[in-house]
Design a protein around this motif. Sequence first.
Motif, PDB file in Angstrom:
ATOM      1  N   PRO A  61       0.901  -1.499   3.853  1.00  0.00           N
ATOM      2  CA  PRO A  61       0.978  -0.150   4.593  1.00  0.00           C
ATOM      3  C   PRO A  61       0.990   0.967   3.116  1.00  0.00           C
ATOM      4  O   PRO A  61       1.787   0.488   2.129  1.00  0.00           O
ATOM      5  CB  PRO A  61       2.141  -0.392   5.294  1.00  0.00           C
ATOM      6  N   ALA A  62       0.512   1.883   3.332  1.00  0.00           N
ATOM      7  CA  ALA A  62       0.835   3.012   2.454  1.00  0.00           C
ATOM      8  C   ALA A  62       0.671   4.226   2.885  1.00  0.00           C
ATOM      9  O   ALA A  62       0.333   4.654   4.015  1.00  0.00           O
ATOM     10  CB  ALA A  62      -0.292   2.819   1.217  1.00  0.00           C
ATOM     11  N   SER A  63       1.422   5.199   2.309  1.00  0.00           N
ATOM     12  CA  SER A  63       1.339   6.703   2.960  1.00  0.00           C
ATOM     13  C   SER A  63       0.033   7.400   2.621  1.00  0.00           C
ATOM     14  O   SER A  63      -0.587   6.989   1.727  1.00  0.00           O
ATOM     15  CB  SER A  63       2.475   7.618   2.428  1.00  0.00           C
ATOM     16  N   LYS A  64      -0.241   8.068   3.625  1.00  0.00           N
ATOM     17  CA  LYS A  64      -1.695   8.784   3.607  1.00  0.00           C
ATOM     18  C   LYS A  64      -1.315  10.251   2.793  1.00  0.00           C
ATOM     19  O   LYS A  64      -0.386  10.772   2.614  1.00  0.00           O
ATOM     20  CB  LYS A  64      -2.218   9.311   4.923  1.00  0.00           C
ATOM     21  N   THR A  65      -2.201  10.424   1.895  1.00  0.00           N
ATOM     22  CA  THR A  65      -2.187  11.618   0.953  1.00  0.00           C
ATOM     23  C   THR A  65      -2.948  12.579   1.649  1.00  0.00           C
ATOM     24  O   THR A  65      -4.258  12.402   1.830  1.00  0.00           O
ATOM     25  CB  THR A  65      -2.782  11.308  -0.390  1.00  0.00           C
ATOM     26  N   TYR A  66      -2.482  13.782   2.108  1.00  0.00           N
ATOM     27  CA  TYR A  66      -3.105  14.980   2.788  1.00  0.00           C
ATOM     28  C   TYR A  66      -3.346  16.087   1.477  1.00  0.00           C
ATOM     29  O   TYR A  66      -2.376  16.316   0.720  1.00  0.00           O
ATOM     30  CB  TYR A  66      -2.462  15.313   3.789  1.00  0.00           C
TER      31      TYR A  66
END
Length: 69
Positions: A61-66
């Motif tokens: 799992p990883a944070s999405k980059t916006y």
Amino acid sequence: MNSLSELIKLKRKQYGMTQYDLALKSGLGLRLIREIEQGKTTMRMDKVNQLLALFGMELIPASKTYHHE
């Protein structure tokens, strides 16, 4: 195609394996291997990691980059 499907196909070819070989070595079904390479968007994370483990990789799992304009 999505990036996971492209990665699996690329790695499989780099290792000189057919989809059938990959299914045997990973313990997954040939149908699932085909579906993943065709861009299947829903699948169990443990099955994906079982497949990626053959290539010394895992899905995490990883944070999405916006990107904001």
